[in-house]
Design a protein around this motif. Structure first.
Motif, short mmCIF file in Angstrom:
data_model
loop_
_atom_site.label_atom_id
_atom_site.label_comp_id
_atom_site.label_asym_id
_atom_site.label_seq_id
_atom_site.Cartn_x
_atom_site.Cartn_y
_atom_site.Cartn_z
N ARG A 108 2.26 -3.63 8.29
CA ARG A 108 3.01 -2.52 7.61
C ARG A 108 4.49 -3.26 7.84
O ARG A 108 5.09 -2.69 7.02
CB ARG A 108 2.65 -1.38 8.55
N SER A 139 -2.83 -4.60 12.23
CA SER A 139 -2.36 -3.66 10.98
C SER A 139 -0.80 -3.41 11.00
O SER A 139 -0.13 -3.15 10.21
CB SER A 139 -3.23 -2.34 11.23
N GLU A 195 -2.13 -10.19 4.49
CA GLU A 195 -3.20 -9.03 4.26
C GLU A 195 -4.49 -9.88 4.17
O GLU A 195 -5.39 -9.38 4.92
CB GLU A 195 -2.99 -8.18 3.03
#
Length: 181
Positions: free
Chosen positions: A17, A13, A113
């Motif tokens: 980001r 994650s 992603e």
């Protein structure tokens, strides 16, 4: 969920980001600028960092298969790959340069992603027994490959690779950038 799995997913994650932040905030000229300590531009290096996650998807079935074979087969396989490290380095360099033209700043974050989503889904379904499966690895191919790696090590590898190369970017660190939307 166990701490190893949690740490791995948290790393995924965070990497996503950070990638989004770099891509949203870097100018075209900053992305085309040379990175620090590589022959890649920042954009090419960012793709190479994404590629680390993509390669994990290919390594998982390999570990599953090789872990069931006699250990001597795995050692010979790793030795053969180590012997081919020179040609691998050339393909790795040029492959990232060419692929960055396809997975450029507009497509790269979506690719990461999708890849991370697939890896996370698989990781959540792994049992402690499957995560402990291991095989010999070619240590000359990457500084984060060790002589013997478990499936859990392979899942974690991509973020180690990402973080290593992030230090070579000649872009502002994502923590100094405004929050992405």
């Amino acid at each position: 969920m166990d701490p190893v799995r949690e740490a791995c997913l948290a790393g995924y994650s965070r990497a996503l980001r950070e990638l989004i932040s770099w891509l949203e905030n870097a100018t075209s000229s900053e992305l085309q600028r040379k990175s620090n300590g590589t022959r890649w531009t920042n954009e090419e290096l960012l793709f190479h960092m994404v590629f680390g996650y993509m390669i994990v998807r290919s390594l998982l079935p390999l570990v599953r298969i090789m872990s069931r074979l006699p250990r001597s087969w795995g050692r010979r396989f790793a030795a053969g790959l180590n012997a081919a490290a020179g040609p691998f380095d050339v393909v790795n360099y040029w492959g990232s340069r060419m692929a960055a033209a396809v997975y450029n700043r507009r497509r790269m974050s979506r690719k990461l992603e999708k890849t991370i989503t697939a890896l996370a889904r698989r990781l959540e379904r792994e049992s402690p027994v499957t995560l402990a499966r291991s095989m010999p690895f070619p240590t000359r191919w990457d500084p984060f490959f060790t002589a013997d790696m478990t499936l859990a090590d392979v899942y974690s590898y991509a973020t180690l690779h990402f973080d290593f190369h992030a230090k070579q970017l000649s872009l502002r660190p994502p923590d100094s950038l405004p929050e992405s939307s």
